[in-house]
Enzyme design. Structure first.
Site, PDB file in Angstrom:
ATOM      1  N   SER A 192       0.372   7.690 -13.196  1.00  0.00           N
ATOM      2  CA  SER A 192      -0.152   7.201 -11.927  1.00  0.00           C
ATOM      3  C   SER A 192      -0.828   5.847 -12.080  1.00  0.00           C
ATOM      4  O   SER A 192      -1.873   5.727 -12.725  1.00  0.00           O
ATOM      5  CB  SER A 192      -1.151   8.195 -11.340  1.00  0.00           C
ATOM      6  OG  SER A 192      -1.865   7.602 -10.273  1.00  0.00           O
ATOM      7  N   LYS A 233       7.618   9.860   0.668  1.00  0.00           N
ATOM      8  CA  LYS A 233       7.308   8.762   1.576  1.00  0.00           C
ATOM      9  C   LYS A 233       7.962   8.896   2.948  1.00  0.00           C
ATOM     10  O   LYS A 233       7.444   8.373   3.934  1.00  0.00           O
ATOM     11  CB  LYS A 233       7.704   7.419   0.949  1.00  0.00           C
ATOM     12  CG  LYS A 233       6.840   7.001  -0.230  1.00  0.00           C
ATOM     13  CD  LYS A 233       7.203   5.615  -0.722  1.00  0.00           C
ATOM     14  CE  LYS A 233       6.334   5.191  -1.891  1.00  0.00           C
ATOM     15  NZ  LYS A 233       6.616   3.802  -2.321  1.00  0.00           N
ATOM     16  N   ASN A 288      19.234   1.041  -1.600  1.00  0.00           N
ATOM     17  CA  ASN A 288      19.111   1.265  -0.151  1.00  0.00           C
ATOM     18  C   ASN A 288      18.175   2.425   0.185  1.00  0.00           C
ATOM     19  O   ASN A 288      18.291   3.049   1.232  1.00  0.00           O
ATOM     20  CB  ASN A 288      20.489   1.509   0.465  1.00  0.00           C
ATOM     21  CG  ASN A 288      21.192   2.718  -0.123  1.00  0.00           C
ATOM     22  OD1 ASN A 288      20.670   3.383  -1.023  1.00  0.00           O
ATOM     23  ND2 ASN A 288      22.385   3.005   0.372  1.00  0.00           N
TER      24      ASN A 288
END
Length: 244
Positions: free
Chosen positions: A14, A65, A126
């Site tokens: 992280s 996300k 993409n």
């Protein structure tokens, strides 16, 4: 105590926890802490919110996300446009999603490529990261083409990146995970021998500091930049969002 943190899976490496812990120490911010919340399934998110009532803000990383969006009460316009969230602000019992990747990349690109207004860009990949990059390119008025292993009418294949085409695109941005630790030997299959000092290579990967993509570009004489500055800039944008 104000609590901030990161959700994703896995979270063994992280950046965010190290960055914010050091920020709190260096800026003498004594009322805040930053923790990791590793979720093996996004359905665990509501329980996390219930069990951590002191949370003021979260970062969101892979693979959540996009799938986090239905759990939020509101989205900023840019996050809605991109379709991805990496910052959540807690305010008045509501959760609002933002995308600071977009702002971090935009600022970093302006620092890196002073002649960006004259550039055309190739965006390798993409996924969600590519969408944030595209939003920044649109904002800056930079024309671009997407490159994918699975080409469509709107996307080029790597095989279509000929020497003559590469001469027309001075900015090449890698948004794929190729080259990321521990798979450091992987890299996007472009014609590196066709690159020159007129090219700018930007890699969103920051670990390792120099991917094979960037090394091959450097050896061809290009200017190169990794994703570390973007990460730092997006983290500062997140902090501003949480405290605005």
């Amino acid at each position: 105590m104000k609590e901030y943190g990161l959700i994703g899976f896995p979270l063994s490496h992280s950046f965010s926890q190290k960055y914010f812990t050091e920020k709190f120490q260096s800026e003498n911010i004594q009322d805040s802490r930053y923790n990791l919340f590793e979720l093996t399934d996004i359905q665990q998110f509501p329980a996390l919110i219930r069990n951590q009532p002191q949370l003021c803000g979260l970062n969101v990383t892979i693979p959540y996300k996009q799938v986090i969006i239905p759990f939020l009460d509101d989205l900023e316009p840019v996050a809605a446009q991109i379709g991805a969230v990496n910052v959540i602000k807690f305010a008045n019992g509501k959760l609002k999603g933002f995308n600071s990747d977009y702002q971090g990349f935009l600022q970093s690109l302006q620092n890196f490529c002073p002649d960006y207004a004259q550039a055309q860009a190739l965006v390798l990949g993409n996924g969600g990261a590519a969408k944030a990059v595209i939003a920044a390119l649109d904002y800056l008025g930079i024309a671009y083409k997407l490159v994918s292993r699975n080409p469509t009418k709107e996307q080029l294949s790597y095989e279509q990146l000929t020497t003559s085409l590469l001469k027309d695109f001075s900015l090449i941005i890698n948004t794929t995970p190729l080259g990321t630790y521990p798979n450091v030997a992987t890299y996007p299959p472009i014609l590196y021998e066709a690159l020159s000092s007129d090219h700018y290579l930007y890699d969103l990967v920051y670990n390792p500091a120099e991917t094979v993509f960037l090394r091959k570009g450097r050896e061809a004489g290009t200017k190169t930049k990794n994703g570390y500055e973007m990460l730092c800039l997006q983290a500062e944008v997140a902090w501003q969002i949480w405290n605005s």
